[in-house]
Design a protein around this motif. Structure first.
Motif, PDB file in Angstrom:
ATOM      1  N   LEU A  38      -6.426  -3.349  12.078  1.00  0.00           N
ATOM      2  CA  LEU A  38      -6.154  -2.100  11.369  1.00  0.00           C
ATOM      3  C   LEU A  38      -5.170  -1.188  12.090  1.00  0.00           C
ATOM      4  O   LEU A  38      -4.780  -0.151  11.548  1.00  0.00           O
ATOM      5  CB  LEU A  38      -7.468  -1.337  11.134  1.00  0.00           C
ATOM      6  N   THR A  74       0.825  -1.192   0.000  1.00  0.00           N
ATOM      7  CA  THR A  74       0.000   0.000   0.000  1.00  0.00           C
ATOM      8  C   THR A  74       0.862   1.246   0.000  1.00  0.00           C
ATOM      9  O   THR A  74       2.009   1.226   0.434  1.00  0.00           O
ATOM     10  CB  THR A  74      -0.910   0.010   1.241  1.00  0.00           C
ATOM     11  N   GLU A 118     -11.321  -5.976  14.882  1.00  0.00           N
ATOM     12  CA  GLU A 118     -11.154  -4.991  13.808  1.00  0.00           C
ATOM     13  C   GLU A 118     -10.089  -3.961  14.161  1.00  0.00           C
ATOM     14  O   GLU A 118      -9.264  -3.585  13.315  1.00  0.00           O
ATOM     15  CB  GLU A 118     -12.493  -4.297  13.542  1.00  0.00           C
ATOM     16  N   PRO A 127      -6.585  -2.462   4.069  1.00  0.00           N
ATOM     17  CA  PRO A 127      -7.925  -2.767   4.578  1.00  0.00           C
ATOM     18  C   PRO A 127      -8.021  -4.227   5.010  1.00  0.00           C
ATOM     19  O   PRO A 127      -7.218  -5.069   4.610  1.00  0.00           O
ATOM     20  CB  PRO A 127      -8.824  -2.494   3.358  1.00  0.00           C
TER      21      PRO A 127
END
Length: 203
Positions: free
Chosen positions: A48, A10, A44, A17
């Motif tokens: 992240l 990225t 989550e 993601p």
């Protein structure tokens, strides 16, 4: 199943993601109970968050690498508790033989989790993070400043081709045809900072 080669790099080496497989599990388990929602929110957040290598080791050990003191142990014990009519009053209306069977199956799950969970694999992963091999030599992309294998042809981060650049890093003598003036200025700053950091590095 996830791509065995890993996600595409990225921009800026940002945390990518959540992959579809994990995102699907989170979505499918959301809304069952507020407690489960808190668990999935934690998953989550961990997925992240920008972790350091030290924190990554600690999180891996806490999730599934420390027998009797990790999250998979806690979840297994929770299953056993919820399957036990002594600690879950909602089951007390069931016939006694059914209560006993459900409790035994919950206990069996907790035992099998403790006995068979592949914690050795997690421990090995933590060990490799703690004692990494010597880093391979790298070549710097003249567009984004990212490190790539020495034989790279296309940057794994910004996807610009290596042959878009001249042999020199002096942007006045050439550069990527896709670069704007603002990008050239930003690149000059990045290269100057990288050279400064390299000069300050202990030898």
């Amino acid at each position: 199943m996830s791509d065995p080669m890993g996600p595409v790099h990225t921009a800026g080496n940002a945390v990518p993601p959540i992959d579809p497989e994990l995102a699907g599990v989170i979505e499918d388990t959301t809304g069952v109970h507020a407690g489960i929602d808190l668990i999935t929110q934690g998953i989550e957040l961990l997925a992240l968050d920008r972790l350091t290598t030290d924190r990554t080791q600690t999180v891996l050990a806490t999730l599934a690498g420390s027998e009797g003191a990790d999250i998979i142990t806690a979840l297994a014990l929770l299953v056993a508790r919820l399957a036990d009519s002594d600690s879950n009053p909602s089951l007390r209306g069931l016939p006694h033989p059914t209560q006993r069977t459900v409790r035994q199956l919950g206990e069996q799950h907790a035992y099998l989790t403790a006995a068979t969970a592949p914690r050795a694999a997690v421990a090995d992963a933590i060990g490799h993070i703690d004692t990494p091999n010597d880093p391979a030599p790298t070549a710097t992309c003249q567009h984004c400043g990212a490190d790539n294998p020495t034989d790279f042809t296309t940057c794994g981060y910004c996807h610009h081709r290596r042959d878009w650049y001249p042999a020199t890093s002096d942007l006045a003598e050439g550069g990527c045809p896709a670069m704007t003036e603002d990008e050239k200025k930003e690149l000059s700053k990045k290269l100057a900072k990288k050279n400064d950091d390299t000069a300050k590095r202990p030898r």
